[in-house]
Design a protein around this motif. Structure first.
Motif, short mmCIF file in Angstrom:
data_model
loop_
_atom_site.label_atom_id
_atom_site.label_comp_id
_atom_site.label_asym_id
_atom_site.label_seq_id
_atom_site.Cartn_x
_atom_site.Cartn_y
_atom_site.Cartn_z
N LEU A 172 40.32 -28.90 -25.68
CA LEU A 172 38.74 -28.87 -26.70
C LEU A 172 38.06 -30.00 -25.26
N LEU A 173 38.62 -30.33 -24.20
CA LEU A 173 37.73 -31.33 -23.28
C LEU A 173 37.10 -31.03 -22.37
N THR A 174 37.12 -29.79 -21.92
CA THR A 174 35.94 -29.16 -20.74
C THR A 174 35.26 -28.21 -21.66
N LEU A 175 35.21 -28.50 -22.66
CA LEU A 175 33.70 -27.55 -23.88
C LEU A 175 33.13 -28.31 -23.04
N ASP A 176 32.57 -29.45 -23.24
CA ASP A 176 31.19 -30.05 -23.74
C ASP A 176 30.40 -29.61 -21.83
N TYR A 177 31.12 -29.22 -20.56
CA TYR A 177 30.49 -28.96 -19.21
C TYR A 177 31.05 -27.27 -18.95
N SER A 178 31.37 -26.69 -20.86
CA SER A 178 31.29 -25.78 -19.57
C SER A 178 30.47 -24.51 -20.14
N LEU A 179 29.16 -25.19 -20.42
CA LEU A 179 27.83 -24.30 -20.07
C LEU A 179 26.76 -24.87 -19.47
N HIS A 180 26.62 -24.26 -18.61
CA HIS A 180 25.37 -25.51 -17.70
C HIS A 180 24.13 -24.92 -17.86
N ASP A 181 23.19 -25.71 -17.31
CA ASP A 181 21.42 -25.77 -18.14
C ASP A 181 20.81 -24.85 -16.61
N CYS A 182 20.65 -24.00 -16.63
CA CYS A 182 20.49 -23.32 -15.37
C CYS A 182 18.42 -22.80 -15.61
N GLY A 183 18.10 -23.50 -16.58
CA GLY A 183 16.51 -22.55 -17.12
C GLY A 183 15.71 -23.63 -16.52
N TYR A 184 14.79 -24.58 -16.18
CA TYR A 184 14.19 -25.36 -15.32
C TYR A 184 13.35 -24.63 -14.51
N ARG A 185 13.87 -23.64 -13.91
CA ARG A 185 12.15 -22.82 -13.76
C ARG A 185 11.76 -21.24 -14.14
N GLY A 186 12.68 -21.17 -15.37
CA GLY A 186 12.94 -19.48 -16.26
C GLY A 186 11.70 -19.73 -17.11
N VAL A 187 11.38 -20.76 -17.82
CA VAL A 187 10.62 -21.73 -18.44
C VAL A 187 9.04 -21.18 -18.59
N SER A 188 8.32 -21.20 -18.90
CA SER A 188 6.81 -21.77 -19.34
C SER A 188 5.90 -22.46 -18.34
N SER A 189 6.80 -23.94 -18.67
CA SER A 189 5.96 -24.93 -18.23
C SER A 189 6.87 -26.06 -18.33
N VAL A 190 6.45 -27.05 -17.12
CA VAL A 190 7.52 -28.27 -17.09
C VAL A 190 7.93 -28.63 -18.70
N GLU A 191 6.82 -28.46 -19.39
CA GLU A 191 7.09 -29.70 -21.11
C GLU A 191 7.94 -29.46 -21.49
N THR A 192 8.31 -27.46 -21.78
CA THR A 192 8.64 -26.32 -22.14
C THR A 192 9.55 -27.15 -21.67
N ALA A 193 10.27 -27.05 -20.35
CA ALA A 193 12.27 -27.66 -19.66
C ALA A 193 12.66 -28.85 -20.33
N ALA A 194 11.47 -29.20 -20.57
CA ALA A 194 11.41 -30.77 -20.97
C ALA A 194 11.98 -31.18 -22.63
N ILE A 195 11.88 -30.36 -23.63
CA ILE A 195 12.35 -30.00 -24.34
C ILE A 195 13.17 -29.17 -24.81
N GLY A 196 13.21 -28.94 -24.29
CA GLY A 196 14.06 -27.16 -24.69
C GLY A 196 15.31 -27.54 -23.94
N GLY A 197 15.30 -28.24 -22.43
CA GLY A 197 16.64 -29.37 -22.03
C GLY A 197 17.14 -29.86 -23.16
N ALA A 198 16.20 -31.09 -23.24
CA ALA A 198 16.63 -32.40 -24.15
C ALA A 198 17.43 -31.38 -25.31
N ALA A 199 17.29 -30.11 -26.02
CA ALA A 199 17.79 -29.47 -26.88
C ALA A 199 18.96 -28.93 -26.43
N ASN A 200 18.93 -28.13 -25.63
CA ASN A 200 20.79 -28.37 -25.11
C ASN A 200 21.27 -29.70 -24.94
#
Length: 482
Positions: A172-200
């Motif tokens: 499972l060595l690749t598991l932590d890197y198997s999903l890339h967050d590309c959501g910065y532009r797809g959220v409603s604000s910079v704060e949303t990106a920060a909070i959601g990005g941190a949660a992911n």
């Protein structure tokens, strides 16, 4: 990340709450409320984000003379009178508590994986003169629903990937890197990106939403970064070379990022020709040489039916470069090649793609994913049915159990009395009516009278949220969710 005047803690409430101090029974000295997920889309929640809210808004002397005057002016305009704003109450907090909020908050440790319908945190006033304060801050405290829902949603993705990697790969060595967050532009604000990005980032260590790292460094003691990225082309960097020079665009990537892992978008024109003729023939030796120097060339299709496209890319690249077979009997691309699907990705589509890949004899280790809106934005407070409800009041010295039990929706029935969260034999239970054992209570004091009592590091949160052997049956969950 702030907007205009909303740096004032007194303005962090729905306007209708301004008059609530006048509505509680005379003689009320205490209000005790709790926050929970009443069910929702996922069977559990990954709790995260309260520490950010507390540090960002509630810690320290947050009530000032200037804040009171500003709030009075704004709420008087909103209410069209100056009688409903609780100026005396806020001045009391300023004068008797130095502007610090006389509240006590207990919460489950952040990163905890908790079945729905259990208490996540409780709030009560510590000064009998201001019981209304408990529910005044419901608005901002309930916004924990967002980081919690992202962390939960992200963890479901991870369980799907965990399942297929366990089934088709040696480790499972690749598991932590198997999903890339590309959501910065797809959220409603910079704060949303920060909070959601941190949660992911609790679940995955690959992300382009660098705002998440910024939040973690400021509020969760992250000393480096929460996740990593690398050079990936986009359509503009390929198509600016012109259609007849598409091969030159990809060769330029190989020359520029020699010996590194990088990705090239390959569907600008003819994805199959790009896989077979350009990458698999014209650039074949350069791709292999990049691998000899420790690099990996990742192709990124970005259109079409994901199940069909990912499988066909694997098959073409496998023919052109050859395949390896792992100990579980599944084919893999050479270690210097990979496929990253970033279009139409959510936890259900990942399951379908990897099921297709597995049925055709391929290991999930040759495929990675990117997700944006579905990961960070396609969520709301009802995703996990988050609610904040009062369950206890003290009126004229008597405790009153406070609850709702709507005949039209039993699912909205709320809990009663003081609550404790207990776990026996791995089963979590919220004990009501004040009958819980305080020694067994898993709720931890995190805030009292303006002071932060518990300051979690991101690393301990990430460790707490790790997938364990006794998890939900992810395939059954996906089947039920369709």
């Amino acid at each position: 990340m702030d907007g205009g005047c909303v740096n004032n803690v007194i303005l962090l409430a729905d306007s209708y709450k301004v008059s609530h101090y006048q509505q509680y029974p005379p003689g009320t000295t205490l209000l005790y409320s709790y926050f929970e997920s009443r069910g929702g889309k996922f069977p559990y929640s990954c709790f995260f984000g309260l520490q950010y809210v507390l540090k960002r808004w509630l810690v320290g002397p947050v009530v000032t003379r200037q804040a009171i005057q500003e709030a009075k002016e704004i709420y008087s305009g909103v209410y069209m009178n100056d009688k409903d704003f609780n100026e005396d109450g806020w001045n009391y907090i300023l004068e008797h508590h130095g502007g610090r909020l006389p509240l006590r908050i207990k919460a489950v440790p952040e990163g905890t994986i908790l079945p729905t319908r259990n208490v996540l945190f409780t709030v009560e006033n510590t000064d009998p003169a201001v019981p209304w304060l408990t529910n005044f801050f419901e608005t901002v405290l309930v916004q924990v629903w967002y980081p919690m829902s992202v962390a939960t949603n992200s963890r479901i993705y991870k369980q799907v990937l965990h399942h297929y990697l366990s089934l088709t790969h040696d480790n499972l060595l690749t598991l932590d890197y198997s999903l890339h967050d590309c959501g910065y532009r797809g959220v409603s604000s910079v704060e949303t990106a920060a909070i959601g990005g941190a949660a992911n980032m609790i679940n995955f260590k690959a992300s382009d939403t660098v705002a998440g790292t910024c939040l973690l460094r400021k509020y969760y003691h992250e000393k480096t970064v929460g996740a990593h990225s690398g050079p990936f082309s986009e359509h503009s960097t390929v198509t600016s070379w012109g259609r007849h020079r598409e091969a030159d665009a990809h060769k330029h990537m190989l020359d520029t990022f020699k010996g590194r892992t990088f990705g090239c978008v390959i569907d600008s024109y003819d994805v199959w020709n790009c896989c077979e003729e350009i990458i698999g023939d014209q650039l074949k030796e350069l791709v292999k040489e990049n691998g000899k120097q420790g690099g990996c060339f990742v192709v990124r299709p970005d259109s079409g039916d994901p199940c069909t496209v990912v499988l066909k890319c694997l098959e073409i690249l496998g023919r052109q470069f050859g395949t390896e077979t792992n100990s579980k009997g599944y084919k893999m691309l050479p270690s210097y090649l990979g496929v990253c699907q970033g279009d139409g990705v959510n936890y259900n589509s990942i399951g379908k793609i990897l099921d297709t890949v597995e049925r055709h004899g391929w290991s999930a280790a040759s495929v990675s994913f990117g997700s944006g809106g579905s990961l960070l934005q396609r969520l709301d407070r009802d995703t996990q049915k988050c609610a904040y409800k009062c369950s206890l009041a003290v009126v004229d010295g008597d405790e009153v159990e406070v609850y709702k039990e709507p005949i039209t929706d039993k699912g909205k029935t709320s809990k009663k009395g003081r609550l404790t969260l207990q776990c026996e034999d791995g089963v979590y239970t919220t004990v009501e009516h004040g009958k819980g054992d305080p020694e067994k209570d898993l709720l931890v004091p995190v805030f009292e009278n303006g002071e932060l009592l518990k300051d979690y590091t991101f690393e301990e949160i990430r460790q707490r949220a790790q997938i364990t052997p006794n998890e939900i049956d992810i395939l059954n969950f996906l089947a039920e969710d369709k």
